[in-house]
Design a protein around this motif. Structure first.
Motif, PDB file in Angstrom:
ATOM      1  N   ALA A  27     -17.155 -10.123 -12.210  1.00  0.00           N
ATOM      2  CA  ALA A  27     -17.335 -11.596 -11.756  1.00  0.00           C
ATOM      3  C   ALA A  27     -18.131 -11.922 -10.528  1.00  0.00           C
ATOM      4  N   ALA A  57     -13.472 -18.114  -8.019  1.00  0.00           N
ATOM      5  CA  ALA A  57     -12.222 -18.345  -8.874  1.00  0.00           C
ATOM      6  C   ALA A  57     -11.876 -17.260  -9.802  1.00  0.00           C
ATOM      7  N   GLY A  58     -12.918 -16.718 -10.520  1.00  0.00           N
ATOM      8  CA  GLY A  58     -12.683 -15.400 -11.181  1.00  0.00           C
ATOM      9  C   GLY A  58     -12.112 -14.489 -10.451  1.00  0.00           C
ATOM     10  N   ALA A 112      -3.845 -11.614 -11.015  1.00  0.00           N
ATOM     11  CA  ALA A 112      -3.008 -10.841 -12.076  1.00  0.00           C
ATOM     12  C   ALA A 112      -2.669  -9.516 -11.968  1.00  0.00           C
ATOM     13  N   LEU A 113      -3.708  -8.987 -10.824  1.00  0.00           N
ATOM     14  CA  LEU A 113      -3.113  -7.465 -10.481  1.00  0.00           C
ATOM     15  C   LEU A 113      -2.081  -7.414  -9.390  1.00  0.00           C
ATOM     16  N   GLY A 128     -17.701 -20.375  -9.590  1.00  0.00           N
ATOM     17  CA  GLY A 128     -16.916 -19.659 -10.602  1.00  0.00           C
ATOM     18  C   GLY A 128     -16.552 -18.022 -10.049  1.00  0.00           C
ATOM     19  N   ALA A 129     -17.596 -17.477  -9.640  1.00  0.00           N
ATOM     20  CA  ALA A 129     -17.304 -16.090  -9.142  1.00  0.00           C
ATOM     21  C   ALA A 129     -16.081 -16.080  -8.252  1.00  0.00           C
ATOM     22  N   GLY A 158     -13.158  -5.913 -12.870  1.00  0.00           N
ATOM     23  CA  GLY A 158     -13.304  -7.190 -13.119  1.00  0.00           C
ATOM     24  C   GLY A 158     -13.828  -7.839 -11.918  1.00  0.00           C
ATOM     25  N   ALA A 164      -8.947  -4.055 -11.974  1.00  0.00           N
ATOM     26  CA  ALA A 164      -9.145  -5.136 -11.120  1.00  0.00           C
ATOM     27  C   ALA A 164     -10.415  -4.988 -10.400  1.00  0.00           C
ATOM     28  N   LEU A 168      -8.413 -15.071  -9.833  1.00  0.00           N
ATOM     29  CA  LEU A 168      -7.550 -14.936 -10.862  1.00  0.00           C
ATOM     30  C   LEU A 168      -7.464 -13.456 -11.197  1.00  0.00           C
ATOM     31  N   VAL A 169      -8.185 -12.476 -11.102  1.00  0.00           N
ATOM     32  CA  VAL A 169      -8.243 -11.255 -11.444  1.00  0.00           C
ATOM     33  C   VAL A 169      -7.236 -10.671 -10.364  1.00  0.00           C
ATOM     34  N   THR A 176       0.614  -9.626  -9.833  1.00  0.00           N
ATOM     35  CA  THR A 176       1.816  -9.835 -10.667  1.00  0.00           C
ATOM     36  C   THR A 176       2.018  -8.321 -11.631  1.00  0.00           C
TER      37      THR A 176
END
Lengths: 73, 250, 73, 73
Positions: free
Chosen positions: A56, A22-23, A30-31, A19-20, A52, A49, A26-27, A33
């Motif tokens: 995470a 993948a998280g 997003a940063l 999970g960490a 986050g 970021a 994702l962060v 984009t």
């Protein structure tokens, strides 16, 4: 026998890091984009970021902590 | 054998055991002592920032007033403009959890919120009082709370069951969230510090190499302080939203 | 034998942290995109992000509580 | 032997919390994007977020209930 269970337990505990990873992906996705879409908000977006990422990462560290706990005590 | 969890044990500092009234035993434990310490810190801070009622505020009173104003408009935005009767309760709850978390971040201090009794006690009493408040205010109509508005009739029994279970789960999840965060955070710090001690004390060369994991360790301490603020904020925000549910029933 | 099962149980219980890590990544990804798209709504968005982080973190830590419960009692 | 199986069962049951963590992350990510895109619909969006959180949390707590059931009875 006990030592074998320790190794197995520590191996299984590492599954918490999925999970960490993948998280954090994702962060930072997003940063990237966000900073491309709106360059002057790069500063605060980078701050979020990093925050986050740290939060995470904490869940991954908890799983790693259990792995150490199981392996060495 | 060093277990990272034995930092959470309540040890009685000094106890008075008298056989009167059937082995009467009263003990000042480290939990009680730290609760008193947190109370003294909060009370002292308020007395200092009172600035003996001078009109011109001192630095402390500005800080405390802005802190109070942020809690006040959180409560006002959550529960509603004319419902400020809950503000002192939420303010003292927020301050108690915040100061006890921050005190527990100092090494070798006992964490008040890491004892299950305190956290689960807080959350169960808040849950009961909110339910009693809703029942007295709305009576039987309170049970319309479990039917989410605008859902097809066939789905109602299933949704009511799930809403009921998640309503009762509130009493446990509210306190368990705070308890689990603090215990997991402090155990992580305990393990990492004992790990770093072993690395630091091996040799000079290794001493400089372990400065990198030591930077990670200080980052985690910063994270731990942020978690203390976040947990206090989330606990009181959820208490506000539970009171709002009791007041307005959707 | 019992101690071996404890180690295995604690290792398996760590898998609960996967959801928390991914959830926190999603929340902060949304925060970064939202704060870059609409900078003046940064305040409330950050409040929701902190709330979302704490609630997602809670589920992961429930799994960690079970791991400690299994490991030490 | 039986007690060992209890520990393993409780550890395995924790994997149910994965969905709850990811689900809550998704709900609050949507809330953050929605509240930044359309600020005056923030009230109802927050109400739906809390409802969505409660329902997603319920599934995780079902898994936790099974873990406690297996562990202690």
């Amino acid at each position: 026998m006990l030592q074998a269970a320790k190794y197995l337990g520590a191996g299984l505990a590492c599954s918490g890091l999925i999970g960490a990873g993948a998280g954090i992906g994702l962060v930072f996705a997003a940063l990237i984009t966000a900073s491309s879409r709106n360059p002057e908000s790069r500063g605060t977006a980078f701050g979020y970021a990093i925050l986050g990422f740290a939060l995470a990462e904490a869940t991954g560290l908890f799983a790693l902590m259990i792995a150490f706990l199981v392996l060495y005590s | 054998m060093f277990s990272p969890l034995d930092q959470f044990e309540t040890i009685s500092l000094f106890s008075l055991a008298a056989p009167i009234l059937g082995n009467f035993n009263i003990a000042l434990t480290n939990l009680g002592f730290y609760c008193f310490l947190v109370f003294v810190i909060i009370f002292g801070f308020h007395v200092i920032s009172n600035n003996n009622l001078a009109l011109v505020p001192s630095h402390y009173s500005i800080a405390l007033e802005s802190f109070f104003a942020s809690i006040a408009n959180m409560v006002r935005s959550q529960i509603g403009e004319n419902k400020e009767i809950y503000l002192p309760f939420v303010y003292s709850l927020f301050l108690f959890i915040l100061v006890s978390n921050l005190v527990s971040n100092v090494p070798y201090n006992f964490a008040v919120t890491s004892s299950a009794i305190v956290c689960l006690g807080l959350s169960v009493t808040i849950f009961l009082s909110v339910t009693i408040l809703a029942l007295t205010k709305h009576g039987i109509k309170f049970f319309s709370f479990f039917v989410p508005s605008g859902c097809p009739l066939a789905l109602v029994p299933l949704l009511v069951l799930i809403e009921l279970i998640s309503y009762f789960a509130r009493s446990v999840s509210l306190g368990l969230r705070l308890f689990a965060n603090i215990v997991a955070g402090h155990t992580l710090l305990a393990i990492l510090s004992s790990f770093l001690i072993k690395l630091f004390s091996t040799s000079i060369l290794v001493f400089f190499v372990t400065l990198i994991p030591f930077a990670l360790f200080t980052a985690i301490i910063g994270l731990e302080i942020a978690v203390s603020f976040i947990q206090a904020f989330v606990f009181s925000l959820l208490v506000c939203s539970y009171i709002k549910d009791a007041e307005y029933l959707h």
